[in-house]
Design a protein around this motif. Structure first.
Motif, PDB file in Angstrom:
ATOM      1  N   PRO A 511      52.183  38.787  52.446  1.00 22.20           N
ATOM      2  CA  PRO A 511      52.623  37.808  53.400  1.00 22.20           C
ATOM      3  C   PRO A 511      51.720  36.598  53.961  1.00 22.20           C
ATOM      4  CG  PRO A 511      53.310  39.883  53.842  1.00 22.20           C
ATOM      5  CD  PRO A 511      52.462  40.122  52.714  1.00 22.20           C
ATOM      6  N   PHE A 512      50.624  36.945  54.044  1.00 20.93           N
ATOM      7  CA  PHE A 512      49.414  36.110  54.725  1.00 20.93           C
ATOM      8  C   PHE A 512      49.161  34.993  53.476  1.00 20.93           C
ATOM      9  CE2 PHE A 512      46.973  40.111  53.579  1.00 20.93           C
ATOM     10  CZ  PHE A 512      46.329  39.709  52.279  1.00 20.93           C
ATOM     11  N   LEU A 513      49.503  35.149  52.214  1.00 21.55           N
ATOM     12  CA  LEU A 513      49.097  34.185  51.167  1.00 21.55           C
ATOM     13  C   LEU A 513      50.552  33.139  50.942  1.00 21.55           C
ATOM     14  CD1 LEU A 513      47.081  36.437  48.656  1.00 21.55           C
ATOM     15  CD2 LEU A 513      46.260  34.764  50.568  1.00 21.55           C
ATOM     16  N   ARG A 514      51.458  33.655  51.317  1.00 15.70           N
ATOM     17  CA  ARG A 514      52.521  32.921  50.755  1.00 15.70           C
ATOM     18  C   ARG A 514      52.780  31.401  51.331  1.00 15.70           C
ATOM     19  NH1 ARG A 514      56.906  37.723  52.368  1.00 15.70           N
ATOM     20  NH2 ARG A 514      55.733  39.373  50.877  1.00 15.70           N
ATOM     21  N   GLN A 515      52.039  31.029  52.615  1.00 13.27           N
ATOM     22  CA  GLN A 515      52.304  29.946  53.116  1.00 13.27           C
ATOM     23  C   GLN A 515      50.972  29.301  52.840  1.00 13.27           C
ATOM     24  OE1 GLN A 515      54.952  28.785  54.392  1.00 13.27           O
ATOM     25  NE2 GLN A 515      55.703  30.943  53.829  1.00 13.27           N
ATOM     26  N   THR A 516      49.774  29.534  52.121  1.00 11.08           N
ATOM     27  CA  THR A 516      48.553  28.964  51.665  1.00 11.08           C
ATOM     28  C   THR A 516      49.248  27.626  50.801  1.00 11.08           C
ATOM     29  OG1 THR A 516      48.422  30.329  49.827  1.00 11.08           O
ATOM     30  CG2 THR A 516      47.237  30.730  51.733  1.00 11.08           C
ATOM     31  N   GLU A 517      48.106  26.599  50.753  1.00 11.45           N
ATOM     32  CA  GLU A 517      48.418  25.482  50.157  1.00 11.45           C
ATOM     33  C   GLU A 517      48.131  25.553  48.653  1.00 11.45           C
ATOM     34  OE1 GLU A 517      46.738  20.852  49.957  1.00 11.45           O
ATOM     35  OE2 GLU A 517      46.112  22.155  51.469  1.00 11.45           O
ATOM     36  N   VAL A 518      49.168  25.496  47.828  1.00  7.86           N
ATOM     37  CA  VAL A 518      48.854  25.423  46.424  1.00  7.86           C
ATOM     38  C   VAL A 518      48.476  24.271  45.715  1.00  7.86           C
ATOM     39  CG1 VAL A 518      50.035  25.887  44.116  1.00  7.86           C
ATOM     40  CG2 VAL A 518      51.074  27.102  46.256  1.00  7.86           C
ATOM     41  N   LEU A 519      47.170  24.149  45.372  1.00  6.11           N
ATOM     42  CA  LEU A 519      46.680  23.118  44.756  1.00  6.11           C
ATOM     43  C   LEU A 519      46.759  22.903  43.159  1.00  6.11           C
ATOM     44  CD1 LEU A 519      42.898  23.558  46.227  1.00  6.11           C
ATOM     45  CD2 LEU A 519      44.743  22.099  47.118  1.00  6.11           C
ATOM     46  N   TYR A 520      47.145  23.953  42.421  1.00  4.06           N
ATOM     47  CA  TYR A 520      47.499  23.843  41.157  1.00  4.06           C
ATOM     48  C   TYR A 520      48.314  25.023  40.526  1.00  4.06           C
ATOM     49  CZ  TYR A 520      46.689  23.394  36.287  1.00  4.06           C
ATOM     50  OH  TYR A 520      46.592  23.445  34.638  1.00  4.06           O
ATOM     51  N   GLU A 521      49.213  24.693  39.891  1.00  2.73           N
ATOM     52  CA  GLU A 521      50.047  25.905  39.290  1.00  2.73           C
ATOM     53  C   GLU A 521      50.165  25.561  37.858  1.00  2.73           C
ATOM     54  OE1 GLU A 521      54.808  27.545  39.815  1.00  2.73           O
ATOM     55  OE2 GLU A 521      53.961  26.068  41.153  1.00  2.73           O
ATOM     56  N   SER A 522      50.087  26.779  37.077  1.00  9.84           N
ATOM     57  CA  SER A 522      49.931  26.511  35.692  1.00  9.84           C
ATOM     58  C   SER A 522      50.983  27.463  34.932  1.00  9.84           C
ATOM     59  CB  SER A 522      48.570  26.777  35.040  1.00  9.84           C
ATOM     60  OG  SER A 522      48.860  26.640  33.612  1.00  9.84           O
ATOM     61  N   GLU A 523      51.575  27.222  33.700  1.00  8.90           N
ATOM     62  CA  GLU A 523      52.328  28.034  33.087  1.00  8.90           C
ATOM     63  C   GLU A 523      51.298  28.983  32.299  1.00  8.90           C
ATOM     64  OE1 GLU A 523      55.400  28.924  32.998  1.00  8.90           O
ATOM     65  OE2 GLU A 523      55.723  27.465  34.488  1.00  8.90           O
ATOM     66  N   LEU A 524      50.099  28.689  32.257  1.00 10.02           N
ATOM     67  CA  LEU A 524      49.096  29.490  31.481  1.00 10.02           C
ATOM     68  C   LEU A 524      48.926  30.774  32.005  1.00 10.02           C
ATOM     69  CD1 LEU A 524      47.041  28.966  28.991  1.00 10.02           C
ATOM     70  CD2 LEU A 524      45.352  28.345  30.670  1.00 10.02           C
ATOM     71  N   SER A 525      48.845  31.872  31.217  1.00  8.27           N
ATOM     72  CA  SER A 525      48.683  32.950  32.021  1.00  8.27           C
ATOM     73  C   SER A 525      47.040  33.374  32.174  1.00  8.27           C
ATOM     74  CB  SER A 525      49.168  34.227  30.944  1.00  8.27           C
ATOM     75  OG  SER A 525      48.520  34.338  29.773  1.00  8.27           O
ATOM     76  N   VAL A 526      46.862  34.200  33.078  1.00  3.69           N
ATOM     77  CA  VAL A 526      45.633  34.609  33.303  1.00  3.69           C
ATOM     78  C   VAL A 526      44.772  35.355  32.095  1.00  3.69           C
ATOM     79  CG1 VAL A 526      43.885  36.064  34.860  1.00  3.69           C
ATOM     80  CG2 VAL A 526      46.017  34.914  35.880  1.00  3.69           C
ATOM     81  N   ARG A 527      45.671  35.935  31.253  1.00  2.56           N
ATOM     82  CA  ARG A 527      45.038  36.573  30.229  1.00  2.56           C
ATOM     83  C   ARG A 527      44.620  35.600  29.200  1.00  2.56           C
ATOM     84  NH1 ARG A 527      49.568  39.592  27.394  1.00  2.56           N
ATOM     85  NH2 ARG A 527      49.291  41.190  29.433  1.00  2.56           N
ATOM     86  N   ASP A 528      45.309  34.697  28.977  1.00  4.03           N
ATOM     87  CA  ASP A 528      44.898  33.421  28.117  1.00  4.03           C
ATOM     88  C   ASP A 528      43.792  32.664  28.636  1.00  4.03           C
ATOM     89  OD1 ASP A 528      47.280  33.943  26.562  1.00  4.03           O
ATOM     90  OD2 ASP A 528      48.161  32.227  27.450  1.00  4.03           O
ATOM     91  N   ILE A 529      43.424  32.706  29.781  1.00  5.11           N
ATOM     92  CA  ILE A 529      42.007  32.278  30.397  1.00  5.11           C
ATOM     93  C   ILE A 529      40.930  33.100  30.067  1.00  5.11           C
ATOM     94  CG2 ILE A 529      41.028  31.772  32.573  1.00  5.11           C
ATOM     95  CD1 ILE A 529      43.655  30.770  33.717  1.00  5.11           C
ATOM     96  N   VAL A 530      41.523  34.437  30.226  1.00  3.79           N
ATOM     97  CA  VAL A 530      40.197  35.593  29.938  1.00  3.79           C
ATOM     98  C   VAL A 530      39.878  35.368  28.320  1.00  3.79           C
ATOM     99  CG1 VAL A 530      39.905  37.893  29.812  1.00  3.79           C
ATOM    100  CG2 VAL A 530      41.161  37.026  31.653  1.00  3.79           C
ATOM    101  N   THR A 531      40.881  35.155  27.461  1.00  2.87           N
ATOM    102  CA  THR A 531      40.469  34.953  26.195  1.00  2.87           C
ATOM    103  C   THR A 531      39.562  33.623  26.015  1.00  2.87           C
ATOM    104  OG1 THR A 531      42.700  36.206  25.399  1.00  2.87           O
ATOM    105  CG2 THR A 531      41.829  34.549  23.882  1.00  2.87           C
ATOM    106  N   GLU A 532      39.985  32.627  26.574  1.00  4.02           N
ATOM    107  CA  GLU A 532      39.359  31.384  26.253  1.00  4.02           C
ATOM    108  C   GLU A 532      37.781  31.509  26.991  1.00  4.02           C
ATOM    109  OE1 GLU A 532      40.077  28.898  24.290  1.00  4.02           O
ATOM    110  OE2 GLU A 532      41.853  30.264  23.877  1.00  4.02           O
ATOM    111  N   TYR A 533      37.826  32.329  28.121  1.00  4.44           N
ATOM    112  CA  TYR A 533      36.376  32.714  28.634  1.00  4.44           C
ATOM    113  C   TYR A 533      35.376  33.423  27.736  1.00  4.44           C
ATOM    114  CZ  TYR A 533      32.834  34.227  31.791  1.00  4.44           C
ATOM    115  OH  TYR A 533      31.592  34.740  32.645  1.00  4.44           O
TER     116      TYR A 533
END
Length: 588
Positions: A511-533
């Protein structure tokens, strides 16, 4: 006559009898349950047999990962078409987004049902039906078996970034009452509820929008049998889910309604068994019961698996793609008391990715990472990440980050960050209790996937104070366990601002995160980012940002297999249990 409804739930992609993480055969697999049902049908031709799935079929294991990137040539739809008469939806079906579900379900030929989600203008509205009636011709008269399906309304929170303004969800009990009545009006003789919700008697769950409402379902009119799930438990089982005199373990009933919950990852097949009689132009239930069939007890012959060998090899070839190396073992056996390199790697990966985003390049705000471990024993002693030193493949990316969450970058204040840390601190018991950790499950504990570690900070938790949050991130007291938290040695003020590369589940859940400002939203999965890292060959220094007070030895439970990693850790093994788990003691 006899009617048997065979059911699965929370299969989570466990299709083939092979452990792709350890490269060895395994006992639990959907294909084993499929073979059992086929043999049962052959040996019991006079019996009416129906098969159903209760959701969370698609997400979790490696076949689902393969299908998520090969939706047009998915492997699982053909198995669904061969095995089931009807399937319902679970909450994790929505993790991949509606476009994937449209693509996937267009290949499914059996009825797909859900009774409490309205897909509004999405094409899924024409694919997913509110209910289904299966008609069986018998010597006495046609037998009409009605099916309906519900999923927790929390999907709107858990997958907000996929579902907001695209679907609506009605309270489960309302949908069951309405749809069961409609099925009766359409002539259903027997009604089976596929209920993707667990058994709980907690006040929150028994409220209108509760998450685990199997008890309420068993009290509803017109329901003759229930398949339930979501919490990965077993029923009927001597280890009772709740204390309630209406439970009859011998018959597998609650309030005289047969109910079955067949675990997780195809560990069991559930069966609802009915003895029916036809009198005065109407079908009656003479007796009803439920039972579980363990996947371990099902023998699969070579010829029964050969037809899936080519699919297995496709998955293997995909998973065995090399992506890098690790100089250290990456495991999660102790990460809830001593944060691990395996958990930190994911945190480092999303920070690395965020720092390359054009939208953030001109920002002067610090970018800080976090991660939680999903595989920390919730589903048994083998449910841990355990990657040896050496080559890494796509399999290891999945092992490090199991879920299909997508990247969401948010801006948070120091005040919100404090609440986030308080949530993590609430995963611990009071300092003088027998063990330091709350149970790793969602019904009455604090699952590991909600315990976040912020590797770029330093912080201290005071366990003499009561918890501030429940696992659901709802505040239960004004207590403050976080007594110190700093960034690069400087105390964090409420007004300080930070950029946090997060994921769609976490931002929508707390609940305390739902109203935070979203700076960037991606269709890329976190898992794909882990693979690239991992492919980038980036390195990082291990950090343990967490201090516990009072200091001293604390007991906790983890898998016995973790003993091999005790060297150089302030942890000692105390006692091995018979279930694959052990008691350890950590000096914190």
């Amino acid at each position: 006559m006899k009617l048997t409804v065979f059911a699965t739930t929370d299969v989570h992609g466990a299709i083939y009898p092979y452990n792709y993480f350890d490269n060895e055969p395994k006992s639990n697999a959907l294909l084993k349950l499929k073979t059992y049902i086929e043999k049962y049908r052959t040996l019991n031709r006079s019996e009416a047999v129906i098969t159903a799935d209760n959701g969370d079929l698609l997400q979790g294991d490696v076949w689902s990962e393969y299908d998520s990137v090969n939706a047009k040539e998915a492997l699982v739809p053909s198995i669904i078409n061969e095995m089931y008469d009807v399937i319902g939806l679970g909450n994790h079906e929505f993790n991949f987004g509606l476009p994937f579900l449209n693509e996937f379900y267009s290949q499914v030929k059996v009825p797909i049902i859900n009774s409490n989600v309205d897909f509004l203008d999405d094409p899924l509205k024409d694919i997913v039906k509110a209910s289904f009636i299966k008609e069986i011709h018998t010597a006495e008269a046609p037998l009409k078996i009605g099916f309906l399906s519900v999923v927790p309304t929390q999907i709107l929170k858990w997958d907000k970034f996929h579902l907001e303004n695209k679907v609506e969800a009605e309270p489960m009990t309302q949908a069951v009452q309405r749809t069961a009545g409609n099925l009766k009006d359409k002539g259903a003789d027997i009604i089976i509820l596929l209920s993707h919700t667990g058994m709980s008697n907690a006040d929150d769950d028994l409220s209108q929008y509760g998450e685990n409402q199997a008890i309420l379902m068993a009290m509803m009119e017109n329901i003759d049998g229930i398949v339930f799930g979501h919490t990965h438990d077993l029923f009927p089982n001597e280890e009772r889910l709740v204390a309630d005199d209406r439970i009859d373990i011998e018959t597998g009933t609650f309030n005289k309604i047969p109910m079955v919950q067949p675990g997780v990852s195809a560990s069991h097949l559930g069966a609802l068994n009915f003895e029916l009689s036809y009198q005065e132009n109407k079908w009656f239930v003479k007796t009803a019961s439920s039972r579980l069939i363990s996947s371990e007890d099902i023998i699969l012959k070579d010829q029964e698996i050969e037809k899936y060998q080519s699919a297995h090899e496709k998955v293997l070839n995909y998973l065995n793609t090399p992506i890098g190396t690790t100089d250290y073992p990456l495991h999660t056996y102790f990460t809830r008391v001593i944060p691990s390199r395996g958990v930190q790697l994911v945190s480092e990966a999303v920070v690395w990715y965020a720092k390359q985003l054009d939208v953030l390049k001109n920002s002067s705000l610090p970018i800080i990472g976090f991660n939680s471990a999903v595989k920390v024993g919730r589903d048994g002693p083998h449910d841990f990440t355990d990657i040896p030193q050496g080559e890494l493949t796509i399999t290891d990316s999945i092992n490090l980050y199991k879920h299909a969450n997508t990247l969401v970058v948010i801006k948070v204040t120091g005040k919100i960050l404090k609440e986030w840390l308080e949530w993590a601190a609430s995963s611990f018991n009071h300092y003088d209790e027998e063990e330091i950790l709350q149970p790793n499950h969602s019904r009455d504990g604090f699952p590991g996937y909600n315990f976040d570690t912020f590797f770029d900070l330093d912080y201290t938790f005071d366990l003499t104070k009561p918890v501030r949050y429940k696992s659901s991130a709802h505040q239960v007291s004004d207590s403050e366990r976080v007594v110190k938290y700093t960034y690069k040695g400087q105390p964090i003020k409420d007004s300080d601002e930070f950029i946090v590369p997060a994921n769609n589940y976490k931002v929508a859940y707390a609940p305390f995160l739902r109203q935070t400002e979203v700076l960037y939203e991606s269709e890329l999965s976190v898992r794909d980012i882990v693979t690239e890292y991992i492919k980038s060959n980036e390195t990082f220094e291990y950090r343990n940002p967490m201090t516990i007070i009072p200091s001293g030895p604390y007991k906790f439970t983890s898998a016995s297999a973790g003993q091999k990693y005790l060297k150089d850790l302030p942890v000692r093994h105390l006692k091995e249990h018979k279930d694959g788990f052990s008691t350890y003691e950590a000096e914190l």
